[in-house]
Write a protein that holds these residues in place. Structure first.
Motif, PDB file in Angstrom:
ATOM      1  N   PRO A   5     -13.831  -8.372   9.703  1.00 11.60           N
ATOM      2  CA  PRO A   5     -12.953  -7.821   8.919  1.00 11.60           C
ATOM      3  C   PRO A   5     -12.800  -6.440   8.648  1.00 11.60           C
ATOM      4  O   PRO A   5     -13.767  -5.688   9.018  1.00 11.60           O
ATOM      5  N   ARG A   6     -11.545  -6.261   8.213  1.00 15.58           N
ATOM      6  CA  ARG A   6     -11.549  -4.653   7.729  1.00 15.58           C
ATOM      7  C   ARG A   6     -12.364  -4.418   6.580  1.00 15.58           C
ATOM      8  O   ARG A   6     -12.759  -5.291   5.992  1.00 15.58           O
ATOM      9  N   PRO A   7     -12.700  -2.868   6.662  1.00  8.82           N
ATOM     10  CA  PRO A   7     -13.706  -2.727   5.354  1.00  8.82           C
ATOM     11  C   PRO A   7     -12.894  -2.871   4.288  1.00  8.82           C
ATOM     12  O   PRO A   7     -11.740  -3.251   4.013  1.00  8.82           O
ATOM     13  N   ALA A   8     -13.684  -2.820   2.924  1.00  5.84           N
ATOM     14  CA  ALA A   8     -13.142  -3.277   1.789  1.00  5.84           C
ATOM     15  C   ALA A   8     -11.895  -2.410   1.559  1.00  5.84           C
ATOM     16  O   ALA A   8     -11.796  -1.157   1.709  1.00  5.84           O
ATOM     17  N   LEU A   9     -11.046  -3.094   0.442  1.00  2.39           N
ATOM     18  CA  LEU A   9      -9.709  -2.216   0.476  1.00  2.39           C
ATOM     19  C   LEU A   9      -9.800  -1.483  -0.852  1.00  2.39           C
ATOM     20  O   LEU A   9      -9.669  -2.189  -2.101  1.00  2.39           O
ATOM     21  N   SER A  10     -10.327  -0.265  -0.751  1.00  2.61           N
ATOM     22  CA  SER A  10      -9.914   0.520  -1.989  1.00  2.61           C
ATOM     23  C   SER A  10      -9.684   1.970  -1.635  1.00  2.61           C
ATOM     24  O   SER A  10      -9.986   2.548  -0.891  1.00  2.61           O
ATOM     25  N   PRO A  11      -8.426   2.348  -2.046  1.00  2.45           N
ATOM     26  CA  PRO A  11      -7.632   1.655  -2.932  1.00  2.45           C
ATOM     27  C   PRO A  11      -6.802   0.380  -2.164  1.00  2.45           C
ATOM     28  O   PRO A  11      -6.865   0.557  -0.743  1.00  2.45           O
ATOM     29  N   VAL A  12      -6.200  -0.410  -2.768  1.00  2.00           N
ATOM     30  CA  VAL A  12      -5.438  -1.625  -2.099  1.00  2.00           C
ATOM     31  C   VAL A  12      -4.250  -0.850  -1.521  1.00  2.00           C
ATOM     32  O   VAL A  12      -3.618  -0.311  -2.231  1.00  2.00           O
ATOM     33  N   PRO A  13      -4.012  -1.323  -0.278  1.00  2.00           N
ATOM     34  CA  PRO A  13      -2.746  -0.536   0.462  1.00  2.00           C
ATOM     35  C   PRO A  13      -1.342  -1.085  -0.384  1.00  2.00           C
ATOM     36  O   PRO A  13      -1.448  -2.044  -1.091  1.00  2.00           O
ATOM     37  N   ARG A  14      -0.616  -0.257  -0.465  1.00  2.00           N
ATOM     38  CA  ARG A  14       0.880  -0.611  -1.184  1.00  2.00           C
ATOM     39  C   ARG A  14       2.048  -0.572   0.097  1.00  2.00           C
ATOM     40  O   ARG A  14       1.751  -0.079   1.018  1.00  2.00           O
ATOM     41  N   GLY A  15       2.955  -1.274  -0.284  1.00  2.00           N
ATOM     42  CA  GLY A  15       4.068  -1.192   0.505  1.00  2.00           C
ATOM     43  C   GLY A  15       4.366  -2.601   1.174  1.00  2.00           C
ATOM     44  O   GLY A  15       3.950  -3.584   0.575  1.00  2.00           O
ATOM     45  N   ARG A  16       5.321  -2.558   2.049  1.00  2.00           N
ATOM     46  CA  ARG A  16       5.623  -4.073   2.860  1.00  2.00           C
ATOM     47  C   ARG A  16       4.764  -4.140   3.952  1.00  2.00           C
ATOM     48  O   ARG A  16       4.652  -3.527   4.690  1.00  2.00           O
ATOM     49  N   LEU A  17       3.686  -5.405   3.521  1.00  2.00           N
ATOM     50  CA  LEU A  17       2.699  -5.808   4.214  1.00  2.00           C
ATOM     51  C   LEU A  17       2.683  -6.992   4.849  1.00  2.00           C
ATOM     52  O   LEU A  17       3.176  -7.845   3.938  1.00  2.00           O
ATOM     53  N   VAL A  18       2.594  -7.378   6.006  1.00  2.00           N
ATOM     54  CA  VAL A  18       2.095  -8.738   6.760  1.00  2.00           C
ATOM     55  C   VAL A  18       0.509  -8.798   6.636  1.00  2.00           C
ATOM     56  O   VAL A  18       0.125  -7.765   7.205  1.00  2.00           O
ATOM     57  N   TYR A  19      -0.012  -9.562   5.879  1.00  2.00           N
ATOM     58  CA  TYR A  19      -1.586  -9.948   5.921  1.00  2.00           C
ATOM     59  C   TYR A  19      -1.881 -10.960   6.651  1.00  2.00           C
ATOM     60  O   TYR A  19      -1.537 -11.989   6.764  1.00  2.00           O
ATOM     61  N   PHE A  20      -3.366 -10.890   6.926  1.00  4.95           N
ATOM     62  CA  PHE A  20      -4.040 -11.862   7.551  1.00  4.95           C
ATOM     63  C   PHE A  20      -5.248 -11.952   6.628  1.00  4.95           C
ATOM     64  O   PHE A  20      -6.340 -11.146   6.624  1.00  4.95           O
ATOM     65  N   ILE A  21      -5.572 -12.958   6.088  1.00  7.69           N
ATOM     66  CA  ILE A  21      -6.755 -13.124   5.185  1.00  7.69           C
ATOM     67  C   ILE A  21      -7.595 -14.386   5.643  1.00  7.69           C
ATOM     68  O   ILE A  21      -6.783 -15.485   5.799  1.00  7.69           O
ATOM     69  N   LYS A  22      -8.917 -14.354   5.654  1.00 12.81           N
ATOM     70  CA  LYS A  22      -9.636 -15.350   6.014  1.00 12.81           C
ATOM     71  C   LYS A  22     -10.348 -15.986   4.850  1.00 12.81           C
ATOM     72  O   LYS A  22     -10.734 -15.170   3.841  1.00 12.81           O
ATOM     73  N   CYS A  23     -10.670 -17.331   4.953  1.00 14.39           N
ATOM     74  CA  CYS A  23     -11.181 -17.971   3.676  1.00 14.39           C
ATOM     75  C   CYS A  23     -12.341 -18.489   4.162  1.00 14.39           C
ATOM     76  O   CYS A  23     -12.342 -19.122   5.120  1.00 14.39           O
ATOM     77  N   ASN A  24     -13.470 -18.236   3.511  1.00 13.47           N
ATOM     78  CA  ASN A  24     -14.747 -19.166   3.688  1.00 13.47           C
ATOM     79  C   ASN A  24     -15.439 -19.101   5.039  1.00 13.47           C
ATOM     80  O   ASN A  24     -15.897 -19.830   5.485  1.00 13.47           O
ATOM     81  N   GLY A  25     -15.745 -17.853   5.520  1.00 12.77           N
ATOM     82  CA  GLY A  25     -16.502 -17.391   6.396  1.00 12.77           C
ATOM     83  C   GLY A  25     -15.868 -17.855   7.915  1.00 12.77           C
ATOM     84  O   GLY A  25     -14.769 -17.693   7.958  1.00 12.77           O
ATOM     85  N   GLU A  26     -16.810 -17.546   8.673  1.00 15.32           N
ATOM     86  CA  GLU A  26     -16.439 -17.565  10.085  1.00 15.32           C
ATOM     87  C   GLU A  26     -15.389 -18.840  10.578  1.00 15.32           C
ATOM     88  O   GLU A  26     -14.572 -18.615  11.366  1.00 15.32           O
ATOM     89  N   HIS A  27     -15.603 -19.923  10.252  1.00 14.86           N
ATOM     90  CA  HIS A  27     -15.007 -21.037  10.475  1.00 14.86           C
ATOM     91  C   HIS A  27     -13.686 -21.614   9.408  1.00 14.86           C
ATOM     92  O   HIS A  27     -12.915 -22.551   9.708  1.00 14.86           O
TER      93      HIS A  27
END
Length: 122
Positions: A5-27
């Protein structure tokens, strides 16, 4: 193929973003989405989701049409790995796209994903 995973988002990036978010661990599943207000979007997911969420990758785009097109192309390309809606299995092809998003510059990644950033908007 584990994705770091990317490091913690602080501050949260702004702008037009396509994101990939993983839920609930490795699987857990990976959400492929878009937002111009990622901080608010992440908060919505965290409130509505009982599991931990990690941002795996972000692709910042210059134009709204580019953001919309990239998200749609990625979801079409990975459709056979769809779990539900915008959530995808953490299969090797999905993880390869996440890795590419992390390792390539925006223009390279868009070419990899089949999006021509230089075409005239239609």
């Amino acid at each position: 193929m584990p994705v770091t995973p990317r490091p913690a988002l602080s501050p949260v990036p702004r702008g037009r973003l396509v994101y990939f978010i993983k839920c609930n661990g490795e699987h857990g599943p990976i959400k492929i989405g878009k937002s111009t207000q990622l901080g608010g979007r992440l908060e919505e997911f965290r409130v509505a989701n009982p599991y931990p969420l990690n941002v795996l990758a972000l692709v910042r785009l210059d134009q709204t049409w580019q953001m919309n097109l990239l998200e749609k192309r990625l979801q079409i390309r990975l459709a056979q790995h769809r779990v539900h809606g915008e959530w995808f299995e953490p299969s090797p092809p999905v993880l390869a796209v996440v890795e590419a998003a992390n390792s390539m510059r925006m223009a390279e990644f868009c070419t990899f994903a089949g999006v021509d950033l230089f075409r005239a908007r239609r």
